[in-house]
Design a protein around this motif. Structure first.
Motif, short mmCIF file in Angstrom:
data_model
loop_
_atom_site.label_atom_id
_atom_site.label_comp_id
_atom_site.label_asym_id
_atom_site.label_seq_id
_atom_site.Cartn_x
_atom_site.Cartn_y
_atom_site.Cartn_z
N ILE A 266 76.49 116.03 89.69
CA ILE A 266 76.60 117.42 90.24
C ILE A 266 75.99 117.30 91.58
N PHE A 267 74.91 116.74 91.78
CA PHE A 267 74.36 116.64 93.19
C PHE A 267 75.19 116.13 94.28
N LEU A 268 76.06 114.64 93.81
CA LEU A 268 76.75 114.02 94.75
C LEU A 268 78.28 114.76 94.91
N PHE B 111 72.45 114.13 88.99
CA PHE B 111 72.67 113.50 90.14
C PHE B 111 74.32 113.36 90.41
#
Lengths: 291, 264
Positions: free
Chosen positions: B98-100, B96
């Motif tokens: 890394i996603f953000l 999450f």
């Protein structure tokens, strides 16, 4: 102790100002639209007991109307064509830069990327000047006798493609260069020694080895171009509508917030999600293989 | 011999394509005529008018202010992310995280702008803040999408940075915090500066996100320029272009200088 601050300060910022806004887009996209301010109903109603008030109407609405689907398809085609031309121009450039000697290579690389640092908006504006009816390109064409009267070069899809290829070209060249730079030039010599001609050397050796760079560069061009708003607005005409323009008008002109949100959220799902999943899987994979 | 001729031709044509429009723009900025396309003679008239145009000067000041502030915040947060991703093993919900930190890089600006605007409107409905949009909301949005660019630069720098130096310092009795402030940060300082310059330029150049999140009294330079050239040409914008291109290219050269310093 500082580790906590390091992880959680940006975590907090991005959850608050990036993740929640995306969640709000989703929320509004499944809200029932109505006249008023804000132009949608709450998704949770409490007046007669608790009730969830959601709908997929907005998605049905945009996916059943050719006006929306058509512009999304137009944008995908535009992005595909622009990416192709960026690759066509960018590949030879990146290849020849990567095979120059070190000193020249660095100078050329800086020269290629520098225009990217100058203002995006003004670089698009420059094409508006070049493509005018009495602009430089028409003057050259007239003087060469190629055409007898000025051509209408501006305000059509070709001008849009031109502007996009011009502004996005450095985004294609950089990752391509990154991969071609690592590549052992002796391989080309070896393939020639083994009797492959230039044509075969290119398709059997150079091209397969530069696939990761091609993929990276193409994604960097393709995705933002699908959502591009400024270039079609400045150089394009009414011959084609694109996703960006439709989204903008749905929100600012039609004031249909749920519809605009549904358009935006569909864009995220179709364009961004596949890449994000790929990225997370890739970083996990590379981390495992490192240990 | 033949192949080197092809090579020089390709490189020459490529650079010509990249620089020709910029040169055209600069050339026309010296045109005396009010009608941009009809050459009347060399003059600095539009530069003069530009410096007397209060709307543009004001927008310029607002843009610089927002860009400097958001670049600074984005750099602080971006360095933290870059450091966390490379050096800190235990990050809760790492995928999450890394996603953000990477999605803003690929998200079309239009979608980002819309999400920020709807967020500020909803926030205002819930807690009564921000009651109107303006420089603050542009600032927040710019920080949000510049963080990712800084993070990626720092992450790249820390990945190829020799960890032994940090470990040596630790063996010599430095604790984590001291290693960070005395060793790691000074070594990556050029990349931090490069990241700041990149964030500054991105913020200064942004039109789409700023258009969504702007409000009364917050017309940034790109917004003003866009309103002037959306439908036609403007001789004042030509003059502005020449100056701005020049300034931004200098910033770009600095970026290369700093970002390359460590790549021996």
């Amino acid at each position: 102790m500082f580790e906590k601050y390091f992880v959680f300060s940006p975590y907090f910022w991005l959850v608050l100002f990036f993740f929640i806004p995306l969640a709000i887009i989703f929320k509004i996209s499944i809200s029932v639209s109505e006249w008023g301010m804000p132009p949608y109903q709450d998704i949770f109603l409490f007046d007669n007991g608790f009730k969830i008030n959601t709908t997929f109407e907005n998605y049905v609405y945009i996916f059943s109307d050719y006006y929306y689907i058509g512009s999304f398809v137009n944008s995908l085609i535009l992005a595909l064509i622009s990416t192709f031309f960026c690759l066509l121009i960018g590949f030879p450039l990146a290849f020849y830069i990567a095979t120059s000697n070190i000193r020249l290579r660095n100078i050329l690389l800086v020269l290629v990327v520098i225009p990217f640092w100058s203002s995006f908006l003004l670089r698009v504006y420059a094409w508006k000047i070049i493509l005018q009816n009495n602009g430089i390109l028409n003057v050259i064409l007239l003087n060469l006798g190629i055409t007898s009267e000025p051509l209408q070069l501006l305000y059509n899809q070709y001008a849009v493609i031109m502007g996009i290829v011009y502004t996005y070209l450095p985004l294609m060249i950089l990752p391509l260069y990154g991969y071609l730079n690592k590549f052992d030039l002796n391989l080309i010599e070896a393939s020639k020694d083994l009797g492959l001609n230039r044509f075969k050397t290119f398709f059997k050796v150079i091209l397969p080895l530069s696939v990761p760079g091609i993929v990276a560069g193409s994604l960097l061009v393709f995705i933002p171009v699908v959502g591009e708003f400024i270039i079609p607005e400045m150089l394009g005409g009414s011959d084609r509508l694109y996703y960006g323009k439709i989204l903008w008008e749905e929100f600012f002109v039609n004031r249909n917030w749920p519809g605009a949100s549904a358009l935006a959220f569909s864009g995220i799902i179709i364009l961004v999600l596949p890449i994000v999943i790929f990225q997370i899987l890739y970083s996990r994979w590379s981390q495992k293989n490192e240990i | 011999m033949k192949s080197s001729l092809i090579k020089s031709t390709v490189i020459f044509l490529g650079l010509f394509f990249l620089y020709f429009p910029i040169l055209v723009l600069i050339f026309y900025s010296f045109n005396e005529n009010k009608r941009v396309m009809v050459w009347k003679g060399f003059s600095l008239r539009w530069y003069n008018e530009l410096f007397n145009n209060e709307q543009i000067i004001e927008a310029f000041i607002i843009s610089i202010k927002i860009a400097a502030l958001s670049a600074t915040f984005a750099t602080i947060l971006g360095v933290m992310i870059g450091y966390s991703l490379v050096r800190i093993r235990k990050i809760p919900f790492k995928s999450f995280y890394i996603f953000l930190s990477s999605t803003p890089l690929v998200l079309p600006e239009l979608i980002l702008g819309l999400s920020m605007l709807l967020f500020f409107i909803s926030l205002n409905n819930v807690i009564g803040f921000p009651s109107s949009r303006g420089q603050l909301t542009i600032f927040i949005s710019h920080v949000t999408f510049c963080i990712a660019f800084v993070a990626i630069i720092i992450q790249a720098r820390l990945t190829d940075f020799n960890k032994n130096i940090e470990e040596a310092a630790m063996d010599l009795g430095y604790n984590y915090t001291k290693v960070l402030y005395k060793i790691t940060l000074p070594i990556i300082l050029p990349s931090i500066i490069a990241g700041w310059l990149l964030a500054f330029t991105i913020s200064l150049d942004d039109l789409v996100v700023a258009s969504f999140t702007t409000g009364p009294g917050a017309n940034t330079l790109p917004i003003v320029v866009f309103s002037k050239v959306r439908l036609g040409l403007s001789p004042e914008v030509n003059a502005l272009s020449a100056i701005l291109m020049f300034a931004l290219i200098i910033i770009g050269l600095f970026y290369f200088y700093f970002n390359k310093k460590f790549k021996h």
